[in-house]
Design a protein around this motif. Structure first.
Motif, PDB file in Angstrom:
ATOM      1  N   ASN A   1     -10.839  -2.816   6.775  1.00  0.00           N
ATOM      2  CA  ASN A   1     -10.007  -2.662   5.589  1.00  0.00           C
ATOM      3  C   ASN A   1      -9.988  -1.238   5.040  1.00  0.00           C
ATOM      4  N   LYS A   2     -10.373  -0.255   5.875  1.00  0.00           N
ATOM      5  CA  LYS A   2     -10.314   1.144   5.458  1.00  0.00           C
ATOM      6  C   LYS A   2      -8.875   1.626   5.563  1.00  0.00           C
ATOM      7  N   VAL A   3      -8.497   2.499   4.633  1.00  0.00           N
ATOM      8  CA  VAL A   3      -7.120   2.995   4.522  1.00  0.00           C
ATOM      9  C   VAL A   3      -6.970   4.301   5.302  1.00  0.00           C
TER      10      VAL A   3
ATOM     11  N   TYR B   1     -11.518   3.379   1.101  1.00  0.00           N
ATOM     12  CA  TYR B   1     -11.538   1.939   0.847  1.00  0.00           C
ATOM     13  C   TYR B   1     -10.406   1.448  -0.032  1.00  0.00           C
ATOM     14  N   ASN B   2      -9.588   2.364  -0.558  1.00  0.00           N
ATOM     15  CA  ASN B   2      -8.388   1.934  -1.277  1.00  0.00           C
ATOM     16  C   ASN B   2      -7.378   3.084  -1.293  1.00  0.00           C
TER      17      ASN B   2
ATOM     18  N   GLU C   1      -1.913   2.467   6.515  1.00  0.00           N
ATOM     19  CA  GLU C   1      -2.372   1.327   7.323  1.00  0.00           C
ATOM     20  C   GLU C   1      -3.855   1.104   7.100  1.00  0.00           C
ATOM     21  N   ARG C   2      -4.314  -0.099   7.426  1.00  0.00           N
ATOM     22  CA  ARG C   2      -5.733  -0.454   7.277  1.00  0.00           C
ATOM     23  C   ARG C   2      -6.308  -0.849   8.629  1.00  0.00           C
TER      24      ARG C   2
ATOM     25  N   ASP D   1       0.830  -1.209   0.000  1.00  0.00           N
ATOM     26  CA  ASP D   1       0.000   0.000   0.000  1.00  0.00           C
ATOM     27  C   ASP D   1       0.864   1.258   0.000  1.00  0.00           C
TER      28      ASP D   1
END
Length: 157
Positions: free
Chosen positions: A146-148, A109-110, A141-142, A39
Motif C-alpha cells: 500500500n505504499k504510494v 504511505y499516503n 499507484e500503490r 489518489d
C-alpha cells in the motif's frame, strides 16, 4: 509552343502539386481530459491548490500523458524502486507538447506525504513551480504494501 515548354510547365505544375499535397503540417496537440483515480484526484488537488496559492496557473490532466506516466509508475512499483529515465522515448507520443519536465517519487504511505516529499526536494519544487507548464500527465499507484508511487509529467500545450 514547343514540347519543351509544355513539358516544363507540366513538370512545374506536378512539382507544385506534390509540394502542396505532402508538405509538413504543424501538429497541434489534442488535449483530452484524463479520468483520475481517487489518489490521483487528491494529488492533483494538492498540486493545483499549492500552485494557485502562489499565483501559478492551474494544471490540466491529460489522458495521453497520464498513460505515459502510468506506464512509468507501474514499472517503478513492479521494480520497487524510484527512478528517472527520460531518455527511453516515452515523450515521443506527446507530439506538439513542449517544455517537458518530470518528477517521480515513491514508497510513501499516503498521497499527502508523497506530495510533501516533492515539495521538500529542491529539484522537484522547481518543477512544481514551473511557470511554463499548463498540463500534466499524472499517475499515482500503490504497491502490495500500500505504499504510494507517483510519476508526474509537466508540459505545455
Amino acid at each position: 509552343m514547343d514540347w519543351a515548354w509544355i513539358s516544363l510547365i507540366v513538370g512545374v505544375i506536378v512539382l507544385l502539386f506534390i509540394i502542396v499535397r505532402y508538405r509538413t503540417k504543424k501538429v497541434k496537440y489534442e488535449f483530452d481530459e484524463a479520468l483520475l483515480s481517487p489518489d490521483e484526484r487528491e494529488f492533483k488537488n494538492l498540486l493545483n491548490g499549492y500552485r494557485q496559492s502562489v499565483g501559478l496557473s492551474y494544471l490540466r490532466t491529460d489522458k495521453k500523458a497520464g498513460f505515459v506516466a502510468y506506464e512509468h509508475c507501474i514499472k517503478m512499483v513492479n521494480e520497487q524502486r524510484v527512478y528517472h529515465n527520460k531518455e527511453d522515448g516515452r515523450y515521443d507520443g506527446l507530439i506538439g507538447g513542449s517544455h517537458f519536465n518530470e518528477i517521480v517519487n515513491g514508497e510513501f504511505y499516503n498521497v499527502l506525504s508523497c506530495f510533501r516529499g516533492f515539495m521538500e526536494s529542491e529539484d522537484h519544487f522547481k518543477v512544481i513551480n514551473g511557470k511554463e507548464h499548463n498540463t500534466v500527465g499524472l499517475s499515482v499507484e500503490r504497491d502490495g504494501d500500500n505504499k504510494v508511487y507517483a510519476t508526474v509529467i509537466f508540459f505545455r500545450i
